[in-house]
Design a protein around this motif. Structure first.
Motif, PDB file in Angstrom:
ATOM      1  N   UNK A 308     -41.297 -42.874   9.848  1.00 42.60           N
ATOM      2  CA  UNK A 308     -41.244 -42.957  11.321  1.00 42.60           C
ATOM      3  C   UNK A 308     -41.087 -44.388  11.840  1.00 42.60           C
ATOM      4  N   UNK A 309     -41.782 -45.345  11.214  1.00 41.93           N
ATOM      5  CA  UNK A 309     -41.656 -46.736  11.659  1.00 41.93           C
ATOM      6  C   UNK A 309     -40.242 -47.266  11.389  1.00 41.93           C
ATOM      7  N   UNK A 310     -39.661 -46.856  10.267  1.00 45.09           N
ATOM      8  CA  UNK A 310     -38.289 -47.282   9.965  1.00 45.09           C
ATOM      9  C   UNK A 310     -37.335 -46.689  10.990  1.00 45.09           C
ATOM     10  N   UNK A 311     -37.586 -45.435  11.380  1.00 45.07           N
ATOM     11  CA  UNK A 311     -36.731 -44.796  12.385  1.00 45.07           C
ATOM     12  C   UNK A 311     -36.837 -45.502  13.734  1.00 45.07           C
ATOM     13  N   UNK A 312     -38.043 -45.937  14.103  1.00 50.58           N
ATOM     14  CA  UNK A 312     -38.203 -46.698  15.355  1.00 50.58           C
ATOM     15  C   UNK A 312     -37.440 -48.016  15.288  1.00 50.58           C
ATOM     16  N   UNK A 313     -37.455 -48.652  14.115  1.00 55.56           N
ATOM     17  CA  UNK A 313     -36.724 -49.911  13.955  1.00 55.56           C
ATOM     18  C   UNK A 313     -35.224 -49.672  14.067  1.00 55.56           C
TER      19      UNK A 313
END
Length: 375
Positions: A308-313
Motif C-alpha cells: 500500500x505504501x508503494x502504491x501511494x508513492x
C-alpha cells in the motif's frame, strides 16, 4: 612494412620514457598501415598486443596520461567501470542495439567486404530512461574500456580552449580501442543557427564534426542528449545508429519491479504486474529508486515490502514526487484513494482490494460509494 626513422625514434623514446599512451598511439598507426597493406593477420596481432594493459608499466608506478584541460589540469575523459545494474529495454530499442553490437563485433569482416560503417550511436530521450546505463552496457558487451567525457572540463570559458579540448579528446580515444561516451551532447553540438549564440559555438560544433570525421571505422562513439531538437542536423548524420529511449512499456515495467523490488521471485509476479499497470507515468530510474527505497525499509523493519505504501508513492509520482510515505498506518483518506486507484487502474476485484488494504469488502464498497457521491 617499412617504418620511417622518425616514427621508429618516437616509438623507442616513448617506450624508454614509459609513455604508454604514445606507444599505443604509434602502435595503432602501424596496425592501420598493416591493414592498408593487406596484412590483416599482422594488424590484428598488433592490435591484440596493444589491448594489453601494460602490467610491467603499471607495476613500476605508471599512471595513464589522460588528456587534460590546459587551465584547470582536470582530465577531459575518465575511465569508468562497466555497470552491474541490469538493463531493461523496450523491444524496438533492444532490436537496434542488438543490430549495432552484431555489426561492431564483425567490423573486420564488414570492412573486408567494403560495407563497414562508422560505429557511432546516438541515444536520445527523457531523463531517467537509461542512456548512460545503456552506453556502459555497450562497452561491457564489446569488452572495451569505457571512457566518459567530462563536460565540466571540456567546456572552457577561455576563447578557443573548448575546441582544443575536443580535439585532444578525439585524438586520445583511437589509441585506446575504447568506447567514448559524450553525455549531454547538446552542450557541444548545438544548432549552429541559434541567433543567441556567439561565433564560438559554431567553431565548437565544427570541431566536434571534424573529430567524428577523423575517426576510423572501428572507433566507437556514443552520444546522448535529453534535448534532441537542439542538436545540429550535421551531428545526426554522423551517427548511423540512432536509438530513442522512451519510457518503459508495461512489460518492461513489470520486469523492473520484479527485479528491483522482489529480486526476481516468481511468486511476486502478479504484484509486479499490478505495479506495472499503475506506474505508467514513472521512468525506469524512478521505478528503480522507489523499489530500492522500499527494500531498504523492508530490510530494516524485517517485514515484506509494504505494497500500500508503494502504491501511494506511485500515485504521488504523477506530481513528480515518487517517494515512500513514512511508515504509518493508512488513514481513511489514503485507503479511499487507494481503493479508487485499484479499481480504476488496477482492475482488481473488491475482495482482493480489501485484503490488500486490511479492511472488509463492505468498507471498500463504502469507500467507493463515498468517492462517487463526492464527485
Amino acid at each position: 612494412m617499412n617504418v620511417d626513422a622518425p616514427t621508429l625514434f618516437k616509438l623507442f623514446e616513448a617506450a624508454i620514457s614509459a609513455d604508454y599512451t604514445t606507444v599505443r598511439r604509434i602502435g595503432g598507426q602501424l596496425a592501420r598501415k598493416l591493414a592498408e597493406e593487406k596484412d590483416p593477420e599482422a594488424a590484428k596481432a598488433l592490435q591484440a598486443l596493444l589491448r594489453k594493459r601494460g602490467v610491467p608499466l603499471q607495476a613500476s608506478g605508471y599512471v595513464e596520461a589522460l588528456p587534460r584541460d590546459a587551465g584547470s589540469r582536470l582530465p577531459l575523459v575518465e575511465e569508468e567501470q562497466w555497470p552491474t545494474t541490469p538493463l531493461f529495454l523496450n523491444e524496438e530499442s533492444s532490436h537496434t542495439i542488438e543490430q549495432f553490437l552484431e555489426d561492431a563485433a564483425n567490423i573486420s569482416m564488414l570492412s573486408e567486404e567494403g560495407v563497414s560503417s562508422r560505429l557511432g550511436v546516438l541515444l536520445y530521450g527523457a531523463p531517467g530512461t537509461g542512456k548512460s546505463l545503456l552506453a556502459g552496457h555497450i562497452a561491457a558487451k564489446l569488452a572495451r574500456p569505457f571512457y566518459v567525457a567530462r563536460l565540466d572540463s571540456v567546456i572552457s570559458s577561455r576563447l578557443g580552449e573548448t575546441s582544443k579540448n575536443i580535439r585532444s579528446m578525439f585524438d586520445f580515444i583511437p589509441t585506446k580501442e575504447a568506447v567514448l561516451f559524450l553525455d549531454e551532447m547538446d552542450a557541444i553540438a548545438k544548432l549552429r543557427d541559434d541567433r543567441h549564440e556567439l561565433g564560438e559555438l559554431k567553431r565548437v560544433v565544427n570541431t566536434v564534426l571534424q573529430g567524428l570525421d577523423s575517426l576510423t571505422d572501428d572507433v566507437i562513439v556514443i552520444g546522448a542528449t535529453n534535448h534532441p531538437h537542439l542538436l545540429d542536423p550535421a551531428i545526426w548524420r554522423r551517427f548511423p545508429y540512432k536509438v530513442e529511449l522512451r519510457a518503459p512499456d508495461e512489460d518492461v515495467r513489470a520486469a523492473m519491479w520484479l527485479h528491483f523490488l522482489y529480486q526476481d521471485r516468481d511468486a511476486e509476479a502478479s504484484h509486479a504486474r499490478l505495479l506495472a499497470r499503475l506506474s505508467a507515468a514513472m521512468s525506469g530510474a524512478e521505478i528503480e529508486g522507489l523499489s530500492l527505497a522500499a527494500r531498504r525499509r523492508s530490510i530494516i523493519n524485517k517485514q515484506p515490502p509494504n505494497l500500500p505504501h508503494i502504491l501511494l508513492a506511485i500515485d504521488a509520482a504523477s506530481d513528480g514526487v515518487p517517494r515512500l510515505p513514512a511508515g504509518h498506518e493508512l488513514s481513511p483518506e489514503e485507503r479511499k484513494r487507494l481503493a479508487r486507484m485499484l479499481v480504476d487502474k488496477g482492475d482488481l476485484p473488491q475482495t482482493e482490494i480489501a485484503q490488500m488494504l486490511g479492511v472488509s469488502r463492505q468498507m471498500v464498497h463504502r469507500y467507493l460509494r463515498e468517492e462517487k457521491d463526492g464527485e
